[in-house]
Design an enzyme around this catalytic site. Structure first.
Site, short mmCIF file in Angstrom:
data_model
loop_
_atom_site.label_atom_id
_atom_site.label_comp_id
_atom_site.label_asym_id
_atom_site.label_seq_id
_atom_site.Cartn_x
_atom_site.Cartn_y
_atom_site.Cartn_z
N GLN A 257 0.82 -1.21 0.00
CA GLN A 257 0.00 0.00 0.00
C GLN A 257 0.85 1.25 0.00
O GLN A 257 0.51 2.26 -0.63
CB GLN A 257 -0.92 0.01 1.23
N HIS A 260 1.75 2.86 -3.33
CA HIS A 260 0.74 3.50 -4.17
C HIS A 260 1.05 4.97 -4.38
O HIS A 260 0.89 5.50 -5.48
CB HIS A 260 -0.64 3.38 -3.51
N GLU A 324 -9.49 1.49 4.88
CA GLU A 324 -9.93 1.02 3.56
C GLU A 324 -9.73 -0.50 3.47
O GLU A 324 -10.63 -1.22 3.09
CB GLU A 324 -9.12 1.73 2.47
N HIS A 325 -8.52 -0.93 3.81
CA HIS A 325 -8.20 -2.37 3.81
C HIS A 325 -7.82 -2.78 5.23
O HIS A 325 -7.04 -2.08 5.89
CB HIS A 325 -7.02 -2.69 2.88
N ASP A 358 -6.86 -6.37 -4.65
CA ASP A 358 -6.56 -5.30 -5.60
C ASP A 358 -6.74 -5.77 -7.03
O ASP A 358 -7.08 -4.98 -7.91
CB ASP A 358 -5.12 -4.83 -5.42
N HIS A 417 -53.85 15.72 -0.33
CA HIS A 417 -53.49 14.30 -0.29
C HIS A 417 -54.71 13.45 0.03
O HIS A 417 -54.98 12.43 -0.62
CB HIS A 417 -52.42 14.06 0.80
#
Length: 809
Positions: A257, A260, A324-325, A358, A417
Site C-alpha cells: 500500500q 501506491h 480502507e483495507h 486489488d 393528499h
C-alpha cells in the site's frame, strides 16, 4: 514508521488522523480553481492542465480507433491471460449481487415492487499518473457492464507522449468501452461533471485517486449535483498482527500500500513486541529492493506501528480508524472478523494478502478511505443501479387503504393528499360513475431480458458460417477430403443454419425462415432459452405443474430458480395464476398446450392474457399441437413479440428417433438462439432425413387421423373398464387415466405383462393416474385386454393392494 507503545485510548486521536487531512483546505482551493478553469476553457483547459500537471502534450483528447486497434499487440500474452482470469472472477462475484425482488402484496389489493434500473451515464476515473492502474478499469467497468449502464466514459491521465497505456485500452476493449479520454486528476473529474466538447457530462462518477481527485469528486457532488461512488483515496491499509504472524508477509502487505503514493498511509497494530520489531526490520529490508522505494518511503514516514494490549484493543483501534483495507494476520481471524464494524474490505489469515483484492480475487478494490468506511460501502453492482419502487392498487386495495391514508393526511393538514384518495374511493362506491382503467400491457424489451454477457459476446463463427455452397477445393475446416468410413458420405460439416430445412418448413407453417430455430429435440431450445435470459443463481422461470419435466431440469442445470404455479383441478390457468404471472419477475413462463401429462389444451383466452401482461418470454409448448383442433399459436407471432412456440417432429411426424425440435419466434429471438447454440447442432443426416419427411408431408394428415381414431376407440374401451375411475379429455396422442384402487399397482401389473406405460401418480393433481400413449390398433387392443383382465382378477376395492395385483399378474 512512527512507533507507539501502548498509548491510552484517550491519546489515540492524533494516531487515527490521516496525513492528508492537514492539507485539505489548500487542496480544496486548488480543486475549485481547476473546476473554474475547465468550466471556462473546456477542452483547451484540459490540454493546458495535461501539459502543466502531467507533462503531456495532448492533441486529440479522445482515444482514436487506430490507438485502440494498436493496443492489443502491445500487451504480452501472459498479461492478457491474467487480465481475462481476473475479469472472470470479478464478473462472477458481482453477477451474484443481482437480487431478484418479487412483488409484495402488503395487504389485499395493494402490490408493491422494486426494479433496478442502471445509471444511464457513468464516468470511470482510472488513475494512471505514476502507474497505469488498469485493474481499476476492470473493477469499475465490469459492474457497469453487468448493470447495463448505456453510456460509459473513461478518463485516465495521458502518458508523457500524449498516449494512454495500451493495457488500459486493451481492458477497455475487453469490456466493450469505446469512449476513453486522455485527462486525469481533478480536471478529469471536472470535465465529467461539467461536460466539454470531448467529454460527455455524466450522472455519476466512480473511481479512486489522490487527494485532488477525491476533493474534486466531493466538489462535483456538493456543487454540481453529480453523484459519486464515495471518497476513495489516498490508499491505506491497517494490519492487525499477533505473535503468530509472519513478519515478512506483514511487511510486504504494508509496503504494497505504501508504494501506491506518498500520501498513502499504512498502520501496523500488534500485541507482540517481538512482532513489532521483526516487522519493522523486514520493512527496511524489503523497502531497499523496491523499484518504487522513494514513493513508499515517503508514505512510511507518515505511517504508524502501534503496540497495544491485546486483541480487544487492536479491534477497537481499527474500528475507530475505519481503514480502507484491513488485514487480520492473527491465529484466529474469524473471531476478530466478527467484531469488525468499520472497514472497506477485510482479508483473513496469513495466506490472504490485500494484493489479491486489488487484482483478482473477485471483490472490488474501489473502497472508502479516510475513515469514510464508517458510512460508505465499496463499489458493487448496486453502485451502478437505481432502485425504483412501484405500487399498484386494485379496487379492493383502494377501498381498504383509503381510510388509512385519509386519516393520516388530514392529521398532517395535507387535505389535497386526502382528497386524491377520497375521490377514488368514492368513485368505487358509485359503480355507474366509475371509470374503468384500461389494462396497459408492459412494453416488451428483449434486450433487457437477455443476459448482458450474451448481449456482448461474440458468437463462434464456424467454417460453414463463413462459406456457403460448393467450391473446387475446400480446405478450410480440417475435414477429411478423401471421404468417410462407412457406406454413406458425411465427410463435410453440415449447414450450421439448416437453410434448406427451414426453407421447406417455413411455407408449411406460414412463417419466415428467420422465425425458425431448429434444435436437437425441443429440449435444446428449452435449455437455450433458459441460458439466454436467466443469470444463474439469481433469475427464475415459471412453470405450471403438472407439466413437462424438462423445464425444471433445464432450470436446475443452469442454477435457475423455479416458480411453480399449479393448474386448477381441471388443469387450467386460474385467474389468480394469470395475475401472478403478470406480476412475476420470472424471465420465462412455460405453458404446455396441449399439456403433458394431462393432454388438454389450455384456455386460449388465459394464454392470451399471460402473453399480453407478462414482462418475460412466454413459451407455448405445442409438442402435441398436431393432435388438437385449435389453431397453432404460430399464427399470433406477429402480435406478440414475447411469444416462442415449440413444436417437434417426434409425435405426429413419427420421427422421434431423429431428435428434431423447432422453436418459432421473432427473428430477434431466433437470432439470439443461433448466437448461443453449438456450431453444428443438427447433423447432416438429420437435415437430409428432415428434408425427405417434409417432401412427403402429404402423408401427415392420414397418419394423424389414424392416431385420432385410435384415441377415440381407446377412450371408449377404457370407460367400460371397472379398474378405470376416470379418463380425462385429451387433445394429444395420449390419455391421462385415473385408476382404482392403486395406479402404481396397475402400472406394475401391466409391466409384468410386457406393457409399458407412464406412471404419473406423483405429479401434482394426478394422484392415481397413468399416462397411456395411443398405439396401433393391435397395441390398443392388447392394452385394453390387459386392463380388463387385471380388473376381473382383482375387483376394485379400497383394500386391494400393490402386492396382490402384481403377485397375480
Amino acid at each position: 514508521m512512527q512507533t507507539y507503545r501502548t498509548p491510552a485510548p484517550a491519546a489515540w486521536g492524533p494516531l487515527l488522523a490521516r496525513p492528508a487531512a492537514a492539507e485539505s483546505t489548500a487542496v480544496a482551493a486548488r480543486v475549485q480553481e481547476i473546476f473554474a478553469q475547465v468550466a471556462a476553457g473546456g477542452d483547451d483547459a484540459l490540454r493546458q492542465l495535461a501539459q502543466e500537471l502531467d507533462r503531456a502534450a495532448v492533441t486529440d483528447l479522445r482515444v482514436s480507433a487506430a490507438e485502440f486497434a494498436a493496443a492489443g499487440a502491445l500487451v504480452p500474452a501472459a498479461l492478457q491471460a491474467a487480465i481475462r482470469q481476473a475479469k472472470a472472477n470479478i464478473e462472477t462475484f458481482h453477477a451474484a449481487q443481482r437480487a431478484v425482488e418479487a412483488p409484495v402484496e402488503t395487504q389485499p389489493g395493494v402490490t408493491c415492487w422494486r426494479r433496478s434500473v442502471p445509471v444511464q451515464r457513468v464516468g470511470l476515473y482510472v488513475p494512471g499518473g505514476s502507474a497505469p492502474l488498469f485493474s481499476t478499469l476492470l473493477m469499475l467497468g465490469v459492474p457497469a457492464r453487468l448493470a447495463g449502464c448505456p453510456e460509459v466514459v473513461v478518463c485516465t491521465p495521458p502518458q508523457a507522449d500524449g498516449t494512454v497505456s495500451p493495457v488500459i485500452l486493451f481492458v477497455a476493449q475487453l469490456l466493450g468501452i469505446t469512449t476513453v479520454v486522455k485527462a486525469g486528476g481533478a480536471q478529469a473529474v471536472a470535465a465529467l461533471a461539467l461536460g466539454t466538447a470531448s467529454v460527455p457530462a455524466v450522472d455519476k462518477i466512480f473511481g479512486p485517486g489522490n487527494r485532488y481527485v477525491t476533493a474534486a469528486k466531493q466538489l462535483a457532488a456538493a456543487r454540481y449535483g453529480v453523484a459519486i461512488d464515495m471518497p476513495a483515496g489516498p490508499s491505506e491499509v491497517l494490519v492487525i498482527a499477533d505473535a503468530s504472524a509472519n513478519p515478512a508477509f506483514v511487511a510486504a502487505d504494508l509496503l504494497s500500500q505504501a508504494e501506491h503514493g506518498p500520501d498513502s498511509q499504512v498502520v501496523l497494530l500488534t500485541d507482540s513486541e517481538d512482532t513489532l520489531y521483526k516487522v519493522q526490520a523486514e520493512v527496511e529490508t524489503q523497502l531497499a529492493a523496491l523499484p518504487r522505494r522513494d514513493v513508499a518511503a515517503r508514505a512510511l514516514a507518515e505511517s504508524r506501528a502501534v503496540l497495544l494490549a491485546g486483541p480487544a484493543a487492536m479491534l477497537e483501534f481499527s474500528n475507530r480508524y475505519a481503514p480502507e483495507h484491513l488485514i487480520l494476520a492473527v491465529a484466529d481471524p474469524e473471531a476478530l472478523a466478527a467484531g469488525v464494524t468499520n472497514a472497506g474490505s477485510v482479508f483473513l489469515g496469513h495466506l490472504t494478502p490485500e494484493a489479491v483484492g486489488d487484482y483478482a480475487s473477485g471483490t472490488n478494490h474501489t473502497l472508502p478511505t479516510g475513515g469514510y468506511a464508517r458510512q460508505y460501502s465499496g463499489v458493487s453492482l448496486d453502485s451502478f443501479v437505481k432502485k425504483i419502487t412501484y405500487q399498484r392498487l386494485t379496487a379492493a386495495g383502494v377501498q381498504a387503504l383509503a381510510p388509512v391514508v385519509e386519516t393520516m393526511a388530514e392529521a398532517e393538514g395535507l387535505h389535497a393528499h386526502a382528497r386524491a384518495v377520497a375521490l377514488r374511493r368514492e368513485s368505487l362506491e358509485q359503480p355507474q360513475q366509475a371509470t374503468a382503467e384500461p389494462e396497459v400491457a408492459p412494453a416488451f424489451d428483449l434486450g433487457a431480458l437477455v443476459r448482458p454477457s450474451i448481449r456482448r459476446m461474440q458468437p463462434y463463427s464456424s467454417a460453414r458460417d463463413e462459406f456457403e455452397g460448393a467450391a473446387a477445393v475446400m480446405l478450410d475446416a480440417n475435414e477429411n477430403s478423401f471421404g468417410s468410413v462407412g457406406d454413406r458420405v458425411f465427410n463435410r460439416y453440415p449447414d450450421p443454419q439448416q437453410r434448406a430445412v427451414k426453407a421447406a418448413l417455413a411455407p408449411l407453417k406460414g412463417v419466415a425462415p428467420a422465425q425458425i430455430f431448429l434444435g436437437n429435440g425441443s429440449d435444446e431450445p428449452i435449455d437455450l432459452l433458459v441460458r439466454l435470459t436467466c443469470v444463474p443463481g439469481q433469475d427464475a422461470i415459471a412453470v405450471l405443474p403438472p407439466t413437462y419435466g424438462m423445464y425444471e431440469v433445464a432450470a436446475n442445470l443452469n442454477d435457475v430458480r423455479v416458480e411453480r404455479l399449479p393448474l386448477t383441478a381441471d388443469f387450467q390457468l386460474a385467474p389468480e395464476t394469470v395475475e401472478q404471472l403478470a406480476r412475476s419477475s420470472a424471465k420465462i413462463a412455460f405453458l404446455c398446450s396441449p399439456n403433458n401429462p394431462t393432454g388438454n389444451l389450455l384456455d386460449p383466452a388465459a394464454v392470451e392474457q399471460v402473453l399480453r401482461r407478462s414482462r418475460g418470454l412466454v413459451v407455448v409448448d405445442e409438442a402435441y399441437g398436431d393432435f388438437a383442433g385449435a389453431p397453432s399459436w404460430t399464427t399470433r407471432l406477429a402480435e406478440f413479440p414475447n411469444l416462442v412456440v415449440l413444436q417437434t417432429f417426434s409425435k405426429a411426424w413419427g420421427l422421434a428417433g431423429l431428435r428434431l425440435g423447432v422453436a418459432y419466434a421473432s427473428p430477434d429471438i431466433v437470432g439470439y438462439l443461433n448466437k448461443i447454440k453449438p456450431p453444428y447442432n443438427l447433423s447432416e443426416n438429420t437435415q437430409q432425413l428432415a428434408l425427405a419427411a417434409l417432401g412427403a408431408a402429404a402423408r401427415l394428415p392420414a397418419l394423424r387421423q389414424q392416431i385420432l381414431a385410435g384415441r377415440t376407440w381407446l377412450t371408449e374401451e377404457l370407460h367400460d373398464l371397472p379398474v378405470v375411475e376416470h379418463v380425462f379429455p385429451s387433445d394429444a396422442n395420449f390419455l391421462l387415466v385415473r385408476f382404482r384402487p392403486d395406479a402404481t399397482a396397475v402400472y406394475d401389473a401391466l409391466r409384468a405383462r410386457g406393457i409399458v406405460v407412464r406412471n404419473r401418480t406423483t405429479q401434482p393433481g394426478c394422484a392415481g393416474c397413468l399416462r397411456l400413449t395411443v398405439g396401433t390398433p393391435a397395441e390398443n387392443e392388447q392394452l385394453a385386454d390387459a386392463l380388463r383382465a387385471i380388473g376381473e382378477e382383482h375387483p376394485a376395492t379400497a383394500d386391494a393392494g400393490l402386492g396382490a395385483l402384481v403377485g397375480n399378474a
